[in-house]
Design an enzyme around this catalytic site. Sequence first.
Site, PDB file in Angstrom:
ATOM      1  CB  ILE B  90      53.989 124.714  10.598  1.00 34.27           C
ATOM      2  CG1 ILE B  90      54.863 123.530  10.191  1.00 34.27           C
ATOM      3  CG2 ILE B  90      52.993 124.308  11.669  1.00 34.27           C
ATOM      4  CD1 ILE B  90      55.929 123.197  11.209  1.00 34.27           C
ATOM      5  CB  CYS B  91      49.248 127.652   9.445  1.00 35.16           C
ATOM      6  SG  CYS B  91      47.893 128.626  10.010  1.00 35.16           S
ATOM      7  CG  LEU B  92      51.286 125.847  16.156  1.00 37.85           C
ATOM      8  CD1 LEU B  92      49.967 125.131  16.403  1.00 37.85           C
ATOM      9  CD2 LEU B  92      52.454 124.955  16.575  1.00 37.85           C
TER      10      LEU B  92
END
Lengths: 307, 152
Positions: B90-92
């Site tokens: 996840i790219c958060l």
Amino acid sequence: MPPGNEYAAEQLKSQGNTHFKNGDYGSAETLYSQAIQKNSKNPLLFTNRANARLKLEKWEEVIDDCLRSVELLKENMKAYFYLAQAQIAINHPNEALSSALMAYDLCTRSAQQTSNAATISALVLKCKKAKWDIRERDRIRRRADLLADLEASLEVTYKKDVSDIESRIEAGDVGKVEGAEEKGERRRDWEKRRDDLRTAFALSDPENLGKREVPDFLVDGITFEIMHDPVVTKNGRSYERATLIEHLKRNPTDPLTREPLTIAELRPNISLKDACTEFMEENKGWVYDCEDGEVDHDTRWAHLSSL
Amino acid sequence: MFASKRLSKELSKLHDKLPPGITLIKADDFTEWLMDIRVIDSNPLYQDEVYRLKFVFSQTYPIEAPEVVFVKDEDHPIPWHPHVYSNGIICLDLLDRQGWSPVHNVESVCVSLQSMLTSNTKQERPPGDEHFVKHNKQRPKDINFVFHDNQV
């Protein structure tokens, strides 16, 4: 001191450190002792030996070493830190608490604001808990004594009543059947009073009171524990000093707003600190009932010995 | 240093009460937890699906962010999202070194991911997904993501 002794002492000390790191505390202690014979003016030799002796559980000797080290160097965080641990081990929580607070104070005033603050903070809490435990034990003992006294006097009254009835039966003032009835009544009466007394004591026991929850405003948003040295940030939120510093060292921003925030900008929140202290005093030990067991003590001490 | 203490407190809160659509699946120790999330609002992209999240904690949690990824198995697909790679990474911003804050917790991360999905309308993977999934060997939090847009 003959020339060369200081050097020899340093050599012995680093050999001692090696043994200490390998977990051979006995040899480390011996080497530190030899180093002290060469140079008795170096406070670090005493604190290093104290640390080895802590591992060997030679509490009294730890205390001696720490006191000698403090004589040589007054602002001596490590000495007070080891001292507190030895004092708590020999069941002197009052002394342990003042030593731990001294170590904490020296730690927060030091320029490095090292991660030791969290470790020492935990030790302060442990000392407070030990102190409370002793007070609580005395309180329970006193309560138990009082309850026992009152129960005994109820029993004395009952027995006197019974023997009165018996002498009246003997004297022929009352019949046997009536007398036996009267005795049964006295007995029921006595048992009821005794139960009421026990209930009253049980009700007044704080153990049975209220829901055990620390209010959110006394809890540090990072560790989720009650605070012992809260500091306030620019936006008005408070955190435990030691943990907030850990965060700021990695990321100098306010945890909530992400605005830039530096350690120098933190201010102690004295009123909140007082509120936390008062809450702990009133709610006694259960506040501290946190899972001490999971903390790996060895790694916690390890980074201190490398100072 | 305080990771296990803090996590044990979080755990007792999670047992107490959780927001709708978030379920605790496994938390046997203080190193790895599994959580399930569901999108509550009717979003056709995520209808009737449950996603499984794996949290990995270091000793320095919550000072450092946990590692959070979606895990794929027979019952749990990887949700479509322009910030979620098909291997579950996840790219958060919340989960990378700069965006993390120690006041976050397992529950707030789940809620953030839930709302990230809720508001999404694109059935897409991040650009370069195939290449990334094939070649990436880094731990999720060491990856220097370029945030393509901040609206999603």
